[in-house]
Design a protein around this motif. Structure first.
Motif, PDB file in Angstrom:
ATOM      1  N   SER A  33       0.826  -1.212   0.000  1.00  0.00           N
ATOM      2  CA  SER A  33       0.000   0.000   0.000  1.00  0.00           C
ATOM      3  C   SER A  33       0.866   1.270   0.000  1.00  0.00           C
ATOM      4  N   LEU A  34       2.160   1.107   0.287  1.00  0.00           N
ATOM      5  CA  LEU A  34       3.097   2.238   0.256  1.00  0.00           C
ATOM      6  C   LEU A  34       3.773   2.394  -1.104  1.00  0.00           C
ATOM      7  N   GLY A  35       3.485   1.472  -2.028  1.00  0.00           N
ATOM      8  CA  GLY A  35       4.043   1.558  -3.373  1.00  0.00           C
ATOM      9  C   GLY A  35       5.323   0.776  -3.595  1.00  0.00           C
ATOM     10  N   ASP A  36       5.726  -0.050  -2.623  1.00  0.00           N
ATOM     11  CA  ASP A  36       6.934  -0.862  -2.775  1.00  0.00           C
ATOM     12  C   ASP A  36       6.613  -2.117  -3.581  1.00  0.00           C
ATOM     13  N   SER A  37       7.430  -2.418  -4.597  1.00  0.00           N
ATOM     14  CA  SER A  37       7.259  -3.638  -5.386  1.00  0.00           C
ATOM     15  C   SER A  37       7.693  -4.830  -4.539  1.00  0.00           C
ATOM     16  N   LEU A  38       6.805  -5.817  -4.368  1.00  0.00           N
ATOM     17  CA  LEU A  38       7.071  -6.961  -3.493  1.00  0.00           C
ATOM     18  C   LEU A  38       7.243  -8.266  -4.244  1.00  0.00           C
ATOM     19  N   LEU A  39       6.445  -8.471  -5.293  1.00  0.00           N
ATOM     20  CA  LEU A  39       6.477  -9.728  -6.047  1.00  0.00           C
ATOM     21  C   LEU A  39       6.309  -9.433  -7.525  1.00  0.00           C
ATOM     22  N   GLN A  40       6.954 -10.266  -8.345  1.00  0.00           N
ATOM     23  CA  GLN A  40       6.764 -10.223  -9.787  1.00  0.00           C
ATOM     24  C   GLN A  40       6.553 -11.645 -10.261  1.00  0.00           C
ATOM     25  N   SER A  41       5.654 -11.824 -11.225  1.00  0.00           N
ATOM     26  CA  SER A  41       5.345 -13.174 -11.679  1.00  0.00           C
ATOM     27  C   SER A  41       4.800 -13.157 -13.094  1.00  0.00           C
ATOM     28  N   LYS A  42       5.073 -14.232 -13.814  1.00  0.00           N
ATOM     29  CA  LYS A  42       4.432 -14.473 -15.105  1.00  0.00           C
ATOM     30  C   LYS A  42       3.337 -15.517 -14.946  1.00  0.00           C
ATOM     31  N   ASN A  43       3.283 -16.136 -13.786  1.00  0.00           N
ATOM     32  CA  ASN A  43       2.297 -17.171 -13.491  1.00  0.00           C
ATOM     33  C   ASN A  43       1.002 -16.520 -13.010  1.00  0.00           C
ATOM     34  N   PRO A  44      -0.150 -16.860 -13.605  1.00  0.00           N
ATOM     35  CA  PRO A  44      -1.410 -16.239 -13.183  1.00  0.00           C
ATOM     36  C   PRO A  44      -1.975 -16.771 -11.860  1.00  0.00           C
ATOM     37  N   SER A  45      -1.265 -17.681 -11.217  1.00  0.00           N
ATOM     38  CA  SER A  45      -1.614 -18.118  -9.866  1.00  0.00           C
ATOM     39  C   SER A  45      -0.410 -17.787  -8.984  1.00  0.00           C
ATOM     40  N   ILE A  46      -0.536 -16.716  -8.204  1.00  0.00           N
ATOM     41  CA  ILE A  46       0.603 -16.165  -7.469  1.00  0.00           C
ATOM     42  C   ILE A  46       0.500 -16.534  -5.994  1.00  0.00           C
ATOM     43  N   SER A  47       1.563 -17.134  -5.466  1.00  0.00           N
ATOM     44  CA  SER A  47       1.618 -17.448  -4.037  1.00  0.00           C
ATOM     45  C   SER A  47       1.845 -16.159  -3.254  1.00  0.00           C
ATOM     46  N   ILE A  48       0.922 -15.874  -2.348  1.00  0.00           N
ATOM     47  CA  ILE A  48       1.051 -14.690  -1.491  1.00  0.00           C
ATOM     48  C   ILE A  48       1.138 -15.095  -0.023  1.00  0.00           C
ATOM     49  N   LYS A  49       1.374 -16.383   0.227  1.00  0.00           N
ATOM     50  CA  LYS A  49       1.347 -16.880   1.609  1.00  0.00           C
ATOM     51  C   LYS A  49       2.402 -16.243   2.502  1.00  0.00           C
ATOM     52  N   ASP A  50       3.509 -15.748   1.919  1.00  0.00           N
ATOM     53  CA  ASP A  50       4.567 -15.135   2.725  1.00  0.00           C
ATOM     54  C   ASP A  50       4.371 -13.636   2.943  1.00  0.00           C
ATOM     55  N   LEU A  51       3.355 -13.063   2.311  1.00  0.00           N
ATOM     56  CA  LEU A  51       3.071 -11.640   2.532  1.00  0.00           C
ATOM     57  C   LEU A  51       2.336 -11.463   3.856  1.00  0.00           C
ATOM     58  N   PRO A  52       2.641 -10.411   4.598  1.00  0.00           N
ATOM     59  CA  PRO A  52       1.878 -10.147   5.818  1.00  0.00           C
ATOM     60  C   PRO A  52       0.450  -9.715   5.493  1.00  0.00           C
TER      61      PRO A  52
END
Length: 75
Positions: A33-52
């Motif tokens: 929400s602060l504008g920091d890039s956290l993940l990049q992917s070419k896969n349309p199913s993105i694992s976000i389990k490690d994001l707070p």
């Protein structure tokens, strides 16, 4: 940024472990929400389990052009 209208779906929202993107996109980026890039992917199913837990933005690209921006919530 002029959003191009493409049929798409980003789900589930809110999400816990994976964010799924349906649509004709080549590349995805997830931002805090602060504008920091956290993940990049070419896969349309993105694992976000490690994001707070919190609010995020996903940006979808087609042919190196930003074509969709959508908020989502991580539980």
């Amino acid at each position: 940024f002029n959003e191009i209208i493409l049929p798409s779906k980003i789900y589930p929202n809110p999400a816990r472990n994976f964010l799924n993107i349906e649509g004709d996109f080549d590349f995805f980026e997830i931002y805090s929400s602060l504008g920091d890039s956290l993940l990049q992917s070419k896969n349309p199913s993105i694992s976000i389990k490690d994001l707070p837990q919190g609010a995020y933005i996903i940006k979808c690209y087609k042919k190196n052009k930003l074509v969709k921006v959508s908020p989502f919530e991580k539980l």
